[in-house]
Design an enzyme around this catalytic site. Structure first.
Site, mmCIF file in Angstrom:
data_model
loop_
_atom_site.group_PDB
_atom_site.id
_atom_site.type_symbol
_atom_site.label_atom_id
_atom_site.label_comp_id
_atom_site.label_asym_id
_atom_site.label_seq_id
_atom_site.Cartn_x
_atom_site.Cartn_y
_atom_site.Cartn_z
ATOM 1 N N SER A 157 -3.756 -0.210 -1.133
ATOM 2 C CA SER A 157 -2.311 -0.426 -1.300
ATOM 3 C C SER A 157 -2.043 -1.892 -1.624
ATOM 4 O O SER A 157 -2.483 -2.393 -2.640
ATOM 5 C CB SER A 157 -1.556 0.050 -0.060
ATOM 6 O OG SER A 157 -0.171 0.113 -0.287
ATOM 7 N N HIS A 285 4.071 5.492 -0.845
ATOM 8 C CA HIS A 285 3.298 6.192 -1.863
ATOM 9 C C HIS A 285 3.825 7.606 -2.116
ATOM 10 O O HIS A 285 3.058 8.536 -2.362
ATOM 11 C CB HIS A 285 1.808 6.186 -1.505
ATOM 12 C CG HIS A 285 1.255 4.809 -1.375
ATOM 13 N ND1 HIS A 285 1.041 3.996 -2.468
ATOM 14 C CD2 HIS A 285 0.925 4.066 -0.279
ATOM 15 C CE1 HIS A 285 0.582 2.824 -2.050
ATOM 16 N NE2 HIS A 285 0.513 2.841 -0.735
#
Length: 402
Positions: A157, A285
């Site tokens: 991430s 996400h």
């Protein structure tokens, strides 16, 4: 000096970045970091001298002589991170430059908290980003050959931004500014729609896809339109993180934890071994983060992105970045796409039977990526080490895998 060493020196020096590059170019775009950032490129310059040579003549290295760097993401933050880095050259300059970019004292927050503040998305993403690059400086001080012989990097991430900065794809100050924009936009999106993430430890016979479908149908039966319940992180075989609404507000009432609670209550039906709510503030996400796309896209558009000097793998598709334009596009897409970390581990460590594995170093707070690597590839994990960022003054440096 051999050609291989010369190229390694260039790779090692890639993470010297040129932190005030945006200011030196005289850019006036408001998406760039503020002026006045010190020239940390000079401060981080390697002592190694470089000898030019034809790039195609690089000598072949044995797998055990190569290294892979893994950069952690949000969730690894803890009060005290950075303490184990401050006695290494140039780390304080890292934090001083970060203060100029961010407008607040990141080192003070990282060292002393409070934890509730550090856990906020707006703060923890920059904190993990800077601590991870500080860990690279520590690693370079203790074992310079590891950085010089790095062949691949990946970040989870927000850790992908740190991996790209390390690989020379973007300058530190511009990368940190993009992380700041990303973190603040994701924080705002989280507050607009209360949402969360649920870790799910399954088994081969688990039915996660069916469970998410049923959870969404359950929400629709309650009158909730377009509910979110989907895989946000592919961690390791049978290890997933599901994102969804923490609560859904309707005109009549507030419905708490509908989709994620459904999964927890019915875990035995879908043959999950364990579920656990994660201490995060949003359904990262997933499409619930769409409000963060435009601010991040603007920030990245103002950044000069270059071809990485070592292979960097994208969270979106697990592939190596082939072109700088792909970096800008996929970093934006990453915000609303699942992190395919398991696939990334397979892509990095796939090799023919009998071929050895590179040394792997997790650079940043926590050992989560090492644990995931162990579940994905036990043989590769045997060459894993963690670069500690918490240690006291007597911290010996690199901690071997347990």
């Amino acid at each position: 000096m051999s050609v291989r060493v010369a190229r390694a020196a260039r790779t090692a020096r890639a993470w010297a970045w040129g932190w005030d590059a945006g200011h030196r170019r005289g850019a006036s775009n408001s998406s760039l970091p503020p002026p006045g950032v010190v020239d940390v490129a000079e401060l981080l310059r390697d002592a190694t001298t470089e000898e030019e040579g034809p790039c195609g003549a690089t000598a072949r290295r044995l797998p055990g002589q190569c290294s892979v760097l893994l950069f952690p993401g949000q969730g690894s933050q803890v009060v005290g991170m950075g303490r184990g880095l401050l006695r290494y050259p140039r780390v304080r300059e890292l934090y001083a430059a970060a203060r100029r970019v961010l407008g607040y004292d990141l080192l003070e927050l990282s060292l002393h908290g409070p934890q509730e503040a550090l856990d906020r998305t707006a703060y923890c993403q920059p904190a993990v980003f800077v601590a991870s690059l500080g860990a690279v400086e520590k690693l370079h001080h203790l074992q310079p050959e590891v950085v010089e012989n790095c062949v691949a990097a990946a970040g989870f991430s927000v850790g992908e931004f740190a991996a790209l900065v390390f690989a020379g794809a973007m300058d530190f100050s511009e990368g940190l500014h993009a992380v700041k924009v990303r973190a603040e936009a994701m924080q705002e999106a989280s507050e607009a729609v209360p949402s969360g993430m649920l870790s799910v430890l399954g088994q081969p016979q688990s039915k996660l896809a069916a469970a998410c479908w049923d959870a969404r149908e359950h929400c629709r039966s309650l009158g909730i339109e377009d509910p979110v319940c989907e895989v946000a992180n592919y961690l390791f075989p049978d290890g997933r993180v599901v994102s969804g609404h923490l609560e859904v507000r309707t005109a009549q009432t507030v419905l708490p934890l509908q989709a994620l609670r459904f999964l927890q209550k019915n875990s035995s039906k879908y043959r999950f071994r364990r579920t656990k709510m994660l201490p995060v503030s949003g359904a990262f996400h997933t499409r619930l983060m769409e409000p963060a796309l435009e601010p991040l896209a603007r920030a990245l558009k103002a950044i000069e992105v270059r071809q990485p000097l070592v292979s960097v793998h994208s969270n979106v598709d697990a592939n190596r970045y082939a072109h700088p334009a792909h970096i800008q596009r996929l970093l934006v897409q990453q915000v609303v796409s699942p992190v395919r970390w398991e696939q990334t581990m397979h892509a990095i460590y796939e090799r023919k039977r009998g071929v050895g594995f590179p040394r792997t170093f997790e650079v940043g707070p926590g050992r989560q990526l090492g644990s995931i690597l162990k579940s994905c590839n036990l043989q590769a994990w045997k060459a894993y080490s963690h670069v500690d960022v918490l240690g006291a003054d007597e911290d010996p440096g690199l901690d071997p895998a347990l």
